[in-house]
Write a protein that holds these residues in place. Structure first.
Motif, PDB file in Angstrom:
ATOM      1  N   ARG A   1     -14.830  -0.675   2.653  1.00  0.00           N
ATOM      2  CA  ARG A   1     -14.727  -0.053   1.250  1.00  0.00           C
ATOM      3  C   ARG A   1     -16.032   0.842   1.000  1.00  0.00           C
ATOM      4  O   ARG A   1     -15.952   1.977   0.716  1.00  0.00           O
ATOM      5  CB  ARG A   1     -14.540  -0.834   0.003  1.00  0.00           C
TER       6      ARG A   1
ATOM      7  N   SER B   1     -12.574  -0.481  -6.097  1.00  0.00           N
ATOM      8  CA  SER B   1     -11.399  -0.121  -5.597  1.00  0.00           C
ATOM      9  C   SER B   1     -10.158  -0.463  -6.151  1.00  0.00           C
ATOM     10  O   SER B   1     -10.186  -1.602  -6.874  1.00  0.00           O
ATOM     11  CB  SER B   1     -11.346  -0.095  -4.131  1.00  0.00           C
TER      12      SER B   1
ATOM     13  N   ARG C   1       0.809  -1.358   0.015  1.00  0.00           N
ATOM     14  CA  ARG C   1       0.018   0.084   0.007  1.00  0.00           C
ATOM     15  C   ARG C   1       0.967   1.098  -0.123  1.00  0.00           C
ATOM     16  O   ARG C   1       1.985   1.311   0.611  1.00  0.00           O
ATOM     17  CB  ARG C   1      -0.865   0.005   1.260  1.00  0.00           C
TER      18      ARG C   1
ATOM     19  N   ALA D   1      -4.625   7.006  -2.674  1.00  0.00           N
ATOM     20  CA  ALA D   1      -4.413   5.808  -2.167  1.00  0.00           C
ATOM     21  C   ALA D   1      -4.029   4.918  -3.418  1.00  0.00           C
ATOM     22  O   ALA D   1      -4.795   4.923  -4.469  1.00  0.00           O
ATOM     23  CB  ALA D   1      -5.384   5.307  -1.379  1.00  0.00           C
TER      24      ALA D   1
ATOM     25  N   ASP E   1      -7.391   3.986  -5.993  1.00  0.00           N
ATOM     26  CA  ASP E   1      -8.719   4.358  -5.776  1.00  0.00           C
ATOM     27  C   ASP E   1      -8.799   5.857  -6.062  1.00  0.00           C
ATOM     28  O   ASP E   1      -8.043   6.969  -6.095  1.00  0.00           O
ATOM     29  CB  ASP E   1      -9.019   4.605  -4.201  1.00  0.00           C
TER      30      ASP E   1
ATOM     31  N   THR F   1       0.897   5.707  -1.309  1.00  0.00           N
ATOM     32  CA  THR F   1       0.029   6.973  -1.868  1.00  0.00           C
ATOM     33  C   THR F   1       0.825   7.581  -2.721  1.00  0.00           C
ATOM     34  O   THR F   1       2.079   7.837  -3.124  1.00  0.00           O
ATOM     35  CB  THR F   1       0.036   7.872  -0.639  1.00  0.00           C
TER      36      THR F   1
ATOM     37  N   GLY G   1     -16.166   3.826   3.403  1.00  0.00           N
ATOM     38  CA  GLY G   1     -15.194   4.378   3.098  1.00  0.00           C
ATOM     39  C   GLY G   1     -15.274   5.372   1.953  1.00  0.00           C
ATOM     40  O   GLY G   1     -14.673   6.416   1.818  1.00  0.00           O
TER      41      GLY G   1
ATOM     42  N   TYR H   1     -13.153   4.927  -1.465  1.00  0.00           N
ATOM     43  CA  TYR H   1     -12.303   4.178  -0.423  1.00  0.00           C
ATOM     44  C   TYR H   1     -11.411   4.705   0.221  1.00  0.00           C
ATOM     45  O   TYR H   1     -11.844   5.468   1.062  1.00  0.00           O
ATOM     46  CB  TYR H   1     -11.858   2.435  -0.969  1.00  0.00           C
ATOM     47  N   GLU H   2     -10.011   4.898  -0.128  1.00  0.00           N
ATOM     48  CA  GLU H   2      -8.957   5.373   0.887  1.00  0.00           C
ATOM     49  C   GLU H   2      -8.500   6.544   0.196  1.00  0.00           C
ATOM     50  O   GLU H   2      -7.429   7.037   0.798  1.00  0.00           O
ATOM     51  CB  GLU H   2      -8.063   4.141   1.118  1.00  0.00           C
TER      52      GLU H   2
END
Length: 285
Positions: free
Chosen positions: A187, A45, A9, A20, A67, A11, A190, A72-73
């Motif tokens: 999700r 996502s 994960r 994200a 995303d 950014t 979010g 989501y994030e």
């Protein structure tokens, strides 16, 4: 949800804010081929591409699934103008620039395909463009009914009640594993409610811009691939086949797959993407 080895994960920072992402790198850790950007659909996502990330990266490239804004994030504002196809397309253009400076392969799934098309028509220059399980314009039929119901229910009920009253009982009734249900809950909740409602409206009102894209591709020599599952239940497979003809683009129909070939048949889907990418890169040299 646990991640495969080699996937992390992260950014991605862009001129239009942070996004994200899931990132996969080749085993050596040093990419030597063009990177790729994978863009999910309306209620999806970055995790929708989990099953193909390792395989795609093993070919020697950095592969990033994101995303979109409000999904989501990735945070999104409470502003309808941020979720138009054009605004989301500008986000994709910024992501392509951030993953550069060289050319980046672009894959748009479902609504993400419509968004990526906006980016391309506005001047973004990916190495190639794959339209995955996405149609020439707005969804119709049962898919449109679902998008309309979602758009109209969000302001009235909110995502928490939509989850509790409809989505969770359906998933549990179908025997979906509890770990997956927990992820789907996170999700769903979010998402930006304003963003999801606006994007649902965008998928219901998208115009047919296939002829514009065909001319653009002819003028710029952009390679396009149309790929979809043989049992796609969002856009009619016949409409997607006709779109490929209008684009003068190859099409790949994934056996045994429905609307999410990257999840339903990851190896076949990854092979189709890698074939396009490798062939395209030979012409870029």
């Amino acid at each position: 949800m646990s991640l495969p080895p080699g996937v992390r994960r992260t950014t991605v920072e862009t001129s239009r804010g942070p996004f994200a992402a899931l990132e996969a790198l080749p085993g050596s850790g040093v990419p030597d081929r063009c990177p790729a950007l994978l863009v999910p659909g309306l209620t999806g996502s970055k995790e929708d591409f989990l099953a193909v990330l390792e395989t795609l990266a093993a070919s020697g490239r950095r592969v990033v699934a994101i995303d979109m804004r409000g999904q989501y994030e990735t945070l999104g504002p409470d502003d309808e103008s941020a979720y138009t196809r054009a605004a989301l397309g500008a986000d994709i253009a910024a992501l392509l620039s951030a993953l550069g400076p060289g050319p980046v392969h672009l894959v748009g799934h479902s609504f993400g395909g419509l968004v990526c098309r906006e980016a391309v028509l506005a001047g973004a220059r990916p190495a190639s463009f794959t339209v995955m399980s996405s149609g020439p314009g707005a969804v119709t039929g049962a898919a449109a009914a679902k998008a309309r119901a979602l758009r109209d229910a969000i302001p009235e009920l909110g995502l928490a009640q939509i989850w509790e009253l409809g989505l969770e009982p359906d998933y549990l009734g179908r025997g979906v594993q509890r770990e997956i249900v927990a992820f789907l809950r996170a999700r769903t909740l979010g998402n930006s409610e304003k963003g999801l409602a606006c994007m649902a409206n965008e998928i219901l009102t998208a115009p047919d811009r296939v002829d514009e894209l065909a001319k653009h591709c002819a003028d710029t020599a952009l390679r396009v691939l149309v790929i979809y599952g043989e049992d796609d239940d969002a856009w009619d497979p016949r409409a997607q086949a006709a779109m490929a003809e209008r684009l003068n683009a190859p099409k790949v129909v994934i056996p045994g797959a429905a609307h999410s070939p990257a999840w339903d048949a990851p190896e076949t889907t990854a092979a189709a993407l890698l074939a396009l990418w490798s062939d395209t890169e030979r012409t870029l040299k």
